[in-house]
Design an enzyme around this catalytic site. Structure first.
Site, short mmCIF file in Angstrom:
data_model
loop_
_atom_site.label_atom_id
_atom_site.label_comp_id
_atom_site.label_asym_id
_atom_site.label_seq_id
_atom_site.Cartn_x
_atom_site.Cartn_y
_atom_site.Cartn_z
N HIS A 112 0.81 -1.23 0.00
CA HIS A 112 0.00 0.00 0.00
C HIS A 112 0.84 1.28 0.00
CE1 HIS A 112 0.23 -0.35 4.53
NE2 HIS A 112 0.39 0.94 4.39
N ASP A 139 0.07 -7.71 1.07
CA ASP A 139 0.43 -6.31 1.31
C ASP A 139 1.94 -6.15 1.45
OD1 ASP A 139 0.15 -3.60 1.58
OD2 ASP A 139 -0.43 -3.65 3.69
N SER A 167 4.56 2.52 8.02
CA SER A 167 4.22 1.39 7.15
C SER A 167 5.43 0.88 6.40
CB SER A 167 3.17 1.81 6.12
OG SER A 167 1.91 1.66 6.64
#
Lengths: 367, 188
Positions: free
Chosen positions: A183, A212, A285
């Site tokens: 992402h 992911d 992230s």
């Protein structure tokens, strides 16, 4: 239950022709008089055939898969971008078609034009640019292209680049392979990475939206490969309550954070991830989750909106799976080697961080 | 065009799942199919999928007893791939003036209908297997698909002896049958 099993065994022996004559005669008599048994025989026969066909089909599929990979390795057939530059753009187009909206592609085409225009004035790239201009035309015409290496396109970050997102990533191979979240790259065509004030261009190697996870490769002459990474990537899981820490870029500077494992599964029982108690911000992230020995045990991915301090991480065994997948898809990545041992096991935290921070990058994804 | 002698041998090899035969057919045909698909809005993955699907269709055809291939292997594979790919393009709505090719093709619609019917059966089996759950699925697959012996299966799964594993396998088989036929009845 036991009777049913015996009955099936008997039917199997009958269908396989393994019965003695008297037994067979007796069984056939039974078939004639008890319609249920007759029905079971027919049903079982049909089912066994279906299973056999299915099994043969599966075995053929495995074999085709093996043959395909063997021929790839032998170079009889090729899917590699490096050898077949013509098909590269097609390949990229298809890869992105899967991960981005059409709008992003249009944006990407614009970026290609812009980057083409910018480098047009740089004399060294003149030839590449002209070929590039053609590429863009062909992209518009419905993707029937004869490609040229897109690396030459990537070589300048366009001034008008639209930054789509960012996050953190870390080396999994000193040759320049970086793992991050899928992402982080969402909607982007390109990504540059930063560490200690230096900027490096990368190539997007692989995006796996299900896990992911994504892999980038630093593709920049200014990058000096690192011989051995300080941390290893753990194949085993972590235990509840185990202390963990991370380094990441919630802002433009690297930030250290510490927490502990609070649950072995992620949001809603997701087994791909685990839950950690630690405050994390969007830029975290893709950052590495490390245990006290300095082993990577996961990749920071998401946090729960409602609850503060609840963060989720993808467990490190999926990094191994991801790399296996990449190797299967493209043999030019056979040389990726994940570090197995941590050399900073006995170092104190400050020294661990000093060594790890060189391997953790800020990522900016753009079009 | 009649198939040549060695082509017949290759097909027999394919019908027996012979690796060498598969490899030869693969080698001789894959690249042309790949470039056809890449030049027609497809990806490397698409090329592999379509080609392997055609190999499976050829395998199924080679297995039927009355089987005679009335053209060369490469013509057959090319025809099947082209048909499958154009259909796929139509499905994803990218069927705008595909490349015309000048390769010889033959009618394969009937074969593909049979092939699709079989795929439907396989997907029912696949679904039944996946709703079976572990360790049942593993037991069944190891025994029926991978042809692992009952002794080895017992060892692998930690059953005390092969007989217990066998009983378990039968129980699993009965559940699988139920799951499979349940779909069949809905499907009909």
């Amino acid at each position: 239950m036991m009777d049913d099993i015996q009955l099936i065994q008997t039917i199997e022996r009958y269908l396989e022709g393994k019965m003695q004559p008297e037994e067979k005669a007796f069984f056939e008599q039974q078939r004639k008089t008890v319609p249920e048994i007759d029905q079971m025989v027919v049903e079982h026969n049909m089912f066994t055939h279906q299973m056999e066909d299915f099994a043969a089909n599966q075995r053929l599929k495995y074999k085709l898969h093996d043959v395909h990979n063997k021929l790839l390795v032998e170079g009889v057939i090729t899917e590699s971008e490096n050898i077949n530059t013509k098909a590269k753009l097609v390949h990229l187009w298809n890869r992105y078609r899967k991960v981005t909206a059409i709008a992003a592609v249009v944006g990407g085409a614009m970026a290609l034009i812009i980057s083409g225009m910018i480098s047009y004035f740089a004399p060294t790239n003149k030839q590449a640019i002209q070929q590039l201009g053609q590429e863009v035309e062909k992209l518009k015409q419905g993707q029937r292209y004869q490609g040229n290496k897109i690396n030459e396109v990537v070589s300048k970050m366009p001034k008008d680049a639209e930054v789509r997102g960012g996050g953190t990533g870390f080396l999994i191979d000193g040759k320049g392979y970086i793992v991050t979240n899928a992402h982080v790259l969402k909607g982007a065509f390109f990504a540059n990475v930063y560490n200690d004030g230096k900027e490096y261009k990368t190539k997007i190697v692989f995006i796996d939206n299900d896990k992911d996870l994504a892999v980038l490769k630093i593709d920049d002459k200014d990058y000096t490969p690192i011989k051995s990474l300080p941390y290893g990537i753990a194949k085993h899981g972590i235990e509840l309550g185990e202390e963990i820490f991370t380094l990441g870029y919630p802002r433009n500077e690297i930030v250290y954070n510490v927490g502990y494992l609070s649950a072995k599964t992620g949001y809603g029982g997701d087994t791909l991830s685990c839950q950690i108690q630690m405050s994390a911000n969007p830029g975290n992230s893709g950052g590495p989750l490390l245990n006290k020995h300095g082993e990577v045990v996961g990749v920071i991915s998401t946090k729960e909106r409602q609850a503060d301090g609840v963060t989720f991480a993808i467990t490190s065994k999926y990094i191994f799976r991801l790399i296996d997948d990449i190797k299967k898809l493209d043999t030019s990545y056979q040389r990726i080697k994940l570090p197995a041992y941590s050399s900073i096991k006995s170092a104190d935290r400050v020294n661990q961080i000093k060594q790890i921070e060189d391997c953790v990058f800020l990522i900016k994804a753009y079009n | 065009m009649k198939p040549e002698l060695n082509e017949q041998a290759l097909l027999e090899g394919l019908a027996e799942n012979n690796s060498k035969a598969i490899e030869i057919i693969y080698k001789e045909n894959f690249n042309i199919i790949q470039s056809y698909i890449l030049n027609n809005n497809g990806s490397y993955d698409d090329a592999r999928d379509i080609f392997q699907e055609a190999m499976i269709a050829l395998y199924e055809k080679a297995q039927t007893e009355s089987f005679v291939l009335t053209c060369k292997i490469n013509t057959y594979i090319y025809s099947v791939c082209k048909r499958l790919w154009l259909k796929k393009l139509q499905q994803i709505g990218r069927y705008n003036n595909p490349l015309e090719s000048y390769e010889e093709t033959i009618q394969v619609e009937e074969d593909l209908e049979i092939h699709e019917k079989r795929n439907l059966d396989f997907s029912m089996m696949e679904r039944a297997l996946s709703s079976l759950g572990e360790p049942c699925r593993g037991l069944i697959e190891n025994f029926y698909i991978k042809k692992v012996s009952m002794q080895d299966i017992a060892k692998q799964y930690g059953y005390t002896n092969a007989d217990n594993a066998k009983t378990q396998k039968y129980k699993c088989l009965m559940r699988l049958k139920k799951l499979f036929f349940a779909q069949y009845n809905i499907g009909e």
